[in-house]
Design an enzyme around this catalytic site. Structure first.
Site, PDB file in Angstrom:
ATOM      1  N   ASP A  58      31.195  48.007  44.637  1.00 50.29           N
ATOM      2  CA  ASP A  58      30.956  48.167  46.075  1.00 50.29           C
ATOM      3  C   ASP A  58      32.079  48.994  46.698  1.00 50.29           C
ATOM      4  O   ASP A  58      32.055  49.291  47.900  1.00 50.29           O
ATOM      5  CB  ASP A  58      30.763  46.816  46.778  1.00 50.29           C
ATOM      6  CG  ASP A  58      31.941  45.882  46.622  1.00 50.29           C
ATOM      7  OD1 ASP A  58      32.916  46.237  45.936  1.00 50.29           O
ATOM      8  OD2 ASP A  58      31.885  44.762  47.211  1.00 50.29           O
ATOM      9  N   SER A  59      33.045  49.424  45.855  1.00 48.66           N
ATOM     10  CA  SER A  59      34.023  50.432  46.303  1.00 48.66           C
ATOM     11  C   SER A  59      33.310  51.735  46.641  1.00 48.66           C
ATOM     12  O   SER A  59      33.925  52.631  47.236  1.00 48.66           O
ATOM     13  CB  SER A  59      35.088  50.670  45.223  1.00 48.66           C
ATOM     14  OG  SER A  59      34.487  50.887  43.967  1.00 48.66           O
ATOM     15  N   ASP A  97      27.957  45.553  41.397  1.00 45.23           N
ATOM     16  CA  ASP A  97      28.448  44.595  42.397  1.00 45.23           C
ATOM     17  C   ASP A  97      27.321  44.141  43.317  1.00 45.23           C
ATOM     18  O   ASP A  97      26.584  44.991  43.856  1.00 45.23           O
ATOM     19  CB  ASP A  97      29.505  45.266  43.287  1.00 45.23           C
ATOM     20  CG  ASP A  97      30.921  44.957  42.846  1.00 45.23           C
ATOM     21  OD1 ASP A  97      31.154  43.876  42.282  1.00 45.23           O
ATOM     22  OD2 ASP A  97      31.794  45.814  43.078  1.00 45.23           O
ATOM     23  N   LYS A 127      28.033  41.606  39.322  1.00 44.00           N
ATOM     24  CA  LYS A 127      29.375  41.059  39.553  1.00 44.00           C
ATOM     25  C   LYS A 127      29.429  40.470  40.956  1.00 44.00           C
ATOM     26  O   LYS A 127      28.838  41.022  41.881  1.00 44.00           O
ATOM     27  CB  LYS A 127      30.439  42.163  39.388  1.00 44.00           C
ATOM     28  CG  LYS A 127      31.863  41.685  39.700  1.00 44.00           C
ATOM     29  CD  LYS A 127      32.928  42.638  39.195  1.00 44.00           C
ATOM     30  CE  LYS A 127      33.272  43.769  40.121  1.00 44.00           C
ATOM     31  NZ  LYS A 127      33.729  43.380  41.469  1.00 44.00           N
ATOM     32  N   GLU A 129      32.195  38.229  43.777  1.00 40.79           N
ATOM     33  CA  GLU A 129      33.566  37.828  44.076  1.00 40.79           C
ATOM     34  C   GLU A 129      33.614  36.358  44.482  1.00 40.79           C
ATOM     35  O   GLU A 129      32.811  35.916  45.314  1.00 40.79           O
ATOM     36  CB  GLU A 129      34.109  38.686  45.230  1.00 40.79           C
ATOM     37  CG  GLU A 129      34.172  40.165  44.879  1.00 40.79           C
ATOM     38  CD  GLU A 129      34.753  41.022  45.999  1.00 40.79           C
ATOM     39  OE1 GLU A 129      35.206  40.455  47.022  1.00 40.79           O
ATOM     40  OE2 GLU A 129      34.755  42.253  45.846  1.00 40.79           O
ATOM     41  N   GLU A 196      42.085  40.868  40.008  1.00 39.14           N
ATOM     42  CA  GLU A 196      42.584  41.996  40.799  1.00 39.14           C
ATOM     43  C   GLU A 196      43.887  41.641  41.504  1.00 39.14           C
ATOM     44  O   GLU A 196      43.982  40.652  42.237  1.00 39.14           O
ATOM     45  CB  GLU A 196      41.510  42.427  41.829  1.00 39.14           C
ATOM     46  CG  GLU A 196      41.989  43.593  42.684  1.00 39.14           C
ATOM     47  CD  GLU A 196      40.860  44.357  43.384  1.00 39.14           C
ATOM     48  OE1 GLU A 196      39.677  44.072  43.132  1.00 39.14           O
ATOM     49  OE2 GLU A 196      41.198  45.255  44.185  1.00 39.14           O
TER      50      GLU A 196
HETATM   51  O1  KIV Z   1      34.225  47.714  43.640  1.00 39.98           O
HETATM   52  C1  KIV Z   1      35.042  47.946  42.742  1.00 39.98           C
HETATM   53  O2  KIV Z   1      35.342  49.107  42.418  1.00 39.98           O
HETATM   54  C2  KIV Z   1      35.663  46.825  42.080  1.00 39.98           C
HETATM   55  C3  KIV Z   1      36.791  47.114  41.132  1.00 39.98           C
HETATM   56  C4  KIV Z   1      37.987  47.509  41.879  1.00 39.98           C
HETATM   57  C5  KIV Z   1      37.041  45.995  40.202  1.00 39.98           C
HETATM   58  O3  KIV Z   1      35.303  45.719  42.296  1.00 39.98           O
END
Ligand code: KIV
Length: 278
Positions: A58-59, A97, A127, A129, A196
């Site tokens: 989600d980056s 994510d 994924k 969090e 992280e």
């Molecule tokens: O969204 C992302 O890029 C991440 C990584 C930094 C692990 O969750």
């Protein structure tokens, strides 16, 4: 448990990386290499280079859309990015994510979000969090047949609660909480967990205490694998410089030079040449 992967050659000859491959790599002490991708072209390059796991993070909210945080990106956006990436990948495990608001506090909605990502994009895993609080949601998704990667430490979807991007779990209480959360995620059935921006000794201890692989970002060399945002690793992002980012290239500079050459050659009428014309 016996492992089918004993050496790096065994990893490189894999036709497909699976969650089982990652487990085997941990057992054999072979570090897992994970990078992010959000589009077809980048995914094709990094998959072709042999990365083990591609994270549609989600980056994308920061890197692709220019937002300050990961909070604004939607499930529709993530499905779109995941579809683009999956079309470019033939070997790596593709993990996607679940974005902020698509799973927290409601396991029915979480299940529906995970199903969308797997069904509409053809992703291999999701994924999420969080620790104990999301364990029932993790279990529900896994029991429906979808692999889940956990994410602990500096979880960017919690940034407004943290109020800072500083290293997490430096204090005893938060470190103990993180260790418990890691165990809970393992027991809930996660196949791996991202750690992280936490102290390296803590990440090493957690990695040794789990049978599933840990993937570190800003968590030191004691993790079972490493992940970076590809745009940071390749030097495409210029104004994000935390200590844990290593620039393996300086593509923004090289692209700037290339674009300047293009402009110069257009202005000088040396592009296109006769051989580039019909
Ligand atoms: O969204 C992302 O890029 C991440 C990584 C930094 C692990 O969750």
């Amino acid at each position: 448990m016996s492992t089918r992967i004993k050496a790096i050659d065994d990893v490189e000859s894999l036709k497909r990386v699976t969650t089982r491959s990652l487990q085997d790599m941990k057992q054999s002490g072979i570090p897992i290499a994970m990078l992010t991708a959000y589009d077809f072209t980048m995914a094709r390059v990094i998959d072709g280079a042999g990365v083990d796991v591609i994270l549609v993070g989600d980056s994308a909210s920061n890197v692709m859309a220019g937002h300050e945080t990961t909070l604004p990106i939607t499930l529709d956006h993530m499905v779109y990015h995941a579809q683009c990436v999956v079309r470019g990948v033939s070997r790596a495990l593709v993990v996607v994510d679940l974005p902020f608001g698509s799973y927290q506090g409601n396991s029915r909605r979480a299940l529906a979000s995970a199903i969308r990502v797997m069904k509409e994009a053809g992703a291999h895993a999701v994924k999420m969090e969080g620790g104990e609080k999301i364990a029932p949601i993790v279990e529900r998704i896994i029991s429906a047949g979808m692999p889940v990667m956990g994410h602990l430490g500096l979880t960017p979807q919690h940034i407004y609660r943290f109020g800072t991007y500083q290293v997490r779990a430096r204090e005893e209480e938060e470190a103990e909480r993180l260790k418990k959360d890691a165990k809970i995620l393992e027991e809930a059935g996660c196949f791996a967990v991202v750690l992280e921006k936490i102290p390296a000794p803590l990440a090493k201890e957690v990695s040794a205490s789990l049978s599933i692989p840990t993937i570190g970002i800003g968590a030191g060399a004691g993790c079972d694998g490493q992940v970076l945002v590809t745009h940071d690793a390749l030097g495409l992002t210029m104004d994000f410089n935390p200590r844990f980012v290593r620039r393996f290239e300086h593509l923004a500079d090289r692209m700037t030079d290339a674009v300047k050459s293009y402009i110069g050659e257009v202005r000088g009428r040396s592009f296109p040449s006769e051989s580039e014309s019909y």
